[in-house]
Write a protein that holds these residues in place. Structure first.
Motif, PDB file in Angstrom:
ATOM      1  N   SER A 169      86.951  56.461  38.325  1.00 46.50           N
ATOM      2  CA  SER A 169      87.817  55.810  39.314  1.00 46.50           C
ATOM      3  C   SER A 169      88.332  54.476  38.798  1.00 46.50           C
ATOM      4  CB  SER A 169      87.048  55.604  40.628  1.00 46.50           C
ATOM      5  OG  SER A 169      86.595  56.829  41.168  1.00 46.50           O
ATOM      6  N   SER A 172      91.040  55.003  36.107  1.00 42.74           N
ATOM      7  CA  SER A 172      92.294  55.446  36.729  1.00 42.74           C
ATOM      8  C   SER A 172      92.998  54.286  37.417  1.00 42.74           C
ATOM      9  CB  SER A 172      92.003  56.556  37.748  1.00 42.74           C
ATOM     10  OG  SER A 172      91.369  57.656  37.135  1.00 42.74           O
ATOM     11  N   ALA A 211      92.236  55.768  43.734  1.00 40.19           N
ATOM     12  CA  ALA A 211      91.143  55.384  42.837  1.00 40.19           C
ATOM     13  C   ALA A 211      90.352  54.210  43.412  1.00 40.19           C
ATOM     14  CB  ALA A 211      91.706  55.026  41.466  1.00 40.19           C
TER      15      ALA A 211
END
Length: 287
Positions: A169, A172, A211
């Motif tokens: 996450s 990203s 994200a």
């Protein structure tokens, strides 16, 4: 006794519930007042405009205090469980510093809105997510090094999966936000609270916000793994006791206090007198 009444397990529980409530309440308020779009706004955008920014700031400040308390209790717990392991002591201290920096960043994010103090807000976000991710990584390493004596393998694997989730996450969010704020999609992105599918950079915006929410949920998941550790649980604990006569005896005890006194009368002891041995958590073997 309810599960959250056992030991200090209410701390990570309260931290996750309170922080989630801060996000939910500010999100609902911002949506009702049409301050943001319903589809995945930045978490900070839901606390940018009054009155939701007042609620967002106040609740996140309390969340930061709960987070400090949780991190400190975890630090003291690891310290008590491994009082003589040098590498664990160093990692534990590093984890404490990283965790406290993350809490400070959370308070900065809560009090400095993106549209008013963008640089300060971004610095707070970097501290919150960056130092928080490193804290989770350090705690996962500690979980690995403390198994199987203190932690089971299951705890380590769960935390490792959560850290991987957090890392994906974070990567990203960092990649897409860097492209989004590179200047190729306009200069008003910082002040922009409403997005349309036709807008330039819309896809990058949606990936970044998704994200960010995903990373926040990974933090929630990680702190929830502390609940079991913070509970005062009953175990079959086996202590190896060196008797005054020079013999060795194993004693099974059905609970795990922080500090324990074992009284025994040895063959070399004066009749009717007892001697006391003190045992700390570091000498506990869980079965």
């Amino acid at each position: 006794m309810w599960w959250f009444q056992q030991g200090l397990s209410f701390l990570p529980s309260a931290l996750v519930i309170w922080t989630a409530a801060a996000f939910i309440f500010s999100y609902i308020t911002a949506i009702i007042l049409h301050h943001v779009d319903p589809a995945l706004p930045y978490i900070s955008d839901t606390g940018t405009v009054a009155p939701e920014k007042c609620l967002f700031g106040a609740m996140l400040n309390i969340a930061a205090v709960l987070c400090i308390a949780t991190i400190y209790v975890r630090y003291k717990q690891v310290q008590a469980l491994s009082p003589e392991e040098t590498h664990i002591i160093k990692l534990n201290k590093a984890g404490l510093v990283l965790g406290l920096l993350s809490c400070f960043g959370l308070s900065v994010v809560a009090n400095f809105q993106k549209t008013a103090f963008f640089i300060v807000h971004v610095c707070g976000a970097v501290l919150t997510f960056g130092m928080g991710s490193l804290y989770m990584f350090v705690q996962t390493i500690l979980s690995y090094q403390m198994q199987p004596k203190i932690h089971g393998k299951q705890v380590f694997w769960i935390r490792l999966l959560v850290v991987i989730w957090c890392g994906v996450s974070a990567l990203s969010m960092l990649t897409c936000s860097s492209l989004l704020y590179s200047g190729n999609f306009g200069t008003d992105i910082v002040q922009k609270l409403h997005w349309n599918p036709e807008d330039k950079g819309y896809v990058l915006h949606m990936i970044t916000t998704a994200a960010e929410w995903s990373m926040s949920f990974s933090f929630f998941g990680f702190f929830l793994t502390y609940i079991r550790d913070f509970q005062v649980r009953k175990h079959s604990i086996r202590y190896t006791v060196k008797l005054p006569s020079g013999g060795i005896k194993e004693i099974a005890i059905g609970k795990s206090p922080t500090f324990l006194e074992i009284n025994y009368t040895g063959s070399n002891a004066r009749r009717g007198a007892s001697q006391v041995n003190h045992f700390w958590f570091g000498e506990v073997v869980y079965h």
